[in-house]
Enzyme design. Sequence first.
Site, PDB file in Angstrom:
ATOM      1  N   GLU A 198      44.524  41.849  26.497  1.00 26.10           N
ATOM      2  CA  GLU A 198      45.222  41.031  27.479  1.00 26.10           C
ATOM      3  C   GLU A 198      46.521  41.686  27.941  1.00 26.10           C
ATOM      4  O   GLU A 198      46.887  41.612  29.120  1.00 26.10           O
ATOM      5  CB  GLU A 198      45.506  39.635  26.908  1.00 26.10           C
ATOM      6  CG  GLU A 198      44.262  38.786  26.686  1.00 26.10           C
ATOM      7  CD  GLU A 198      43.493  38.506  27.969  1.00 26.10           C
ATOM      8  OE1 GLU A 198      44.059  38.640  29.075  1.00 26.10           O
ATOM      9  OE2 GLU A 198      42.306  38.156  27.885  1.00 26.10           O
ATOM     10  N   TYR A 248      50.324  32.706  29.503  1.00 29.23           N
ATOM     11  CA  TYR A 248      48.941  33.114  29.735  1.00 29.23           C
ATOM     12  C   TYR A 248      48.356  33.810  28.514  1.00 29.23           C
ATOM     13  O   TYR A 248      47.254  33.484  28.062  1.00 29.23           O
ATOM     14  CB  TYR A 248      48.828  34.046  30.955  1.00 29.23           C
ATOM     15  CG  TYR A 248      47.491  34.719  30.991  1.00 29.23           C
ATOM     16  CD1 TYR A 248      46.358  34.024  31.404  1.00 29.23           C
ATOM     17  CD2 TYR A 248      47.329  36.028  30.515  1.00 29.23           C
ATOM     18  CE1 TYR A 248      45.107  34.609  31.380  1.00 29.23           C
ATOM     19  CE2 TYR A 248      46.083  36.620  30.487  1.00 29.23           C
ATOM     20  CZ  TYR A 248      44.979  35.909  30.919  1.00 29.23           C
ATOM     21  OH  TYR A 248      43.740  36.481  30.873  1.00 29.23           O
ATOM     22  N   ASP A 283      44.404  33.120  34.960  1.00 27.57           N
ATOM     23  CA  ASP A 283      44.848  34.391  35.536  1.00 27.57           C
ATOM     24  C   ASP A 283      44.515  34.393  37.024  1.00 27.57           C
ATOM     25  O   ASP A 283      44.147  33.366  37.596  1.00 27.57           O
ATOM     26  CB  ASP A 283      44.195  35.569  34.802  1.00 27.57           C
ATOM     27  CG  ASP A 283      42.699  35.678  35.055  1.00 27.57           C
ATOM     28  OD1 ASP A 283      42.103  34.738  35.649  1.00 27.57           O
ATOM     29  OD2 ASP A 283      42.099  36.699  34.669  1.00 27.57           O
TER      30      ASP A 283
END
Length: 343
Positions: A45, A128, A146
């Site tokens: 990520e 996130y 996202d």
Amino acid sequence: MTANEIKALRSALLDWYDASARTLPWRTEPGEATRTDPYRVWMSEIMLQQTTTVHAAPYFNAFTARWPTVSDLAAAEDADVMAAWAGLGYYARARNLLACARMVADEYDGVFPDTEEALLKLKGVGSYTAAAVAAIAFGRPANVVDGNVERVMSRLFAVEAELPSARPELKRLAGLFVSDHRPSDWPQGLMDLGARICRPKSPLCGECPLSFGCAAYKQGDPQSYPRKAKKAERPHRLGHAFVLRDGKGRVALVTRPDKGLLGGMLGLIGSEWGGAPDYAPPFEADWTEAGTINHVFTHFSLDLTAHVATGWVDDPALVWMEEGEALKSLPTVFRKALERALA
């Protein structure tokens, strides 16, 4: 949209994901019984921020082969990690990567916390990333949003508000789908849908498992979503880079200040980047202009003129490195300038 419509869309996407999930080096097969190592989820990520999966995958493989656990990464030398990151861009992420790894190793005994709230306390982990690790690695029902998810939601609901102001509403809409049922697979399915089917341009609506409930598809113009505010013109800057070679296959580099753009990275000796920087060679040498390269950063574009000379300077601030190794270790903008100079 009713609860039954939400349920139908959720079911359709998960069925599609079971049959069509991308094979990615940081991912396990779809299914409740599988969970991905949180270290690998977190690593992927961080790398995927502002980077495509195709570009990130070889870096991910190299990092996890060299540093298989978060404790291994925490023990790494800063310079080694920064050099391995070269080419991924957004170099503050590399510094945050190390800071977070060391925090997990030192304060959590090398074990990632398993809730969004606890993950948010880690250095460099935002909302996130915390949601993504909580959902994908630990099976927590989390709202993972996202750019791909924003695009899917904007089209499903035909959201007229423009980005970036529409983001709170798009996140709220995405939250309608969060459930205890397959919380790990749901966000990954949405991301795959956005990457492969609900693409920014030329969406493949005929192959989309959600087209039956998509408001933008029914309107006949899904590509016009999400609505976007007009971007401001990107400023342009100029600069000089000085490539000093020792005649034995080495080139002089410097370590950039920790703060600021490309902070902590190796770079070429050079001027400030501004409107019209003066040509100011840092050392006496027979400098030759080698040409100008262009590089585009997020907030500005740069014309960087390379100059090359052969000589030796006994300066402790310089890092002398083999030219081939330098080409592998430098951020892209300096690698391009070095390639121009060596050519």
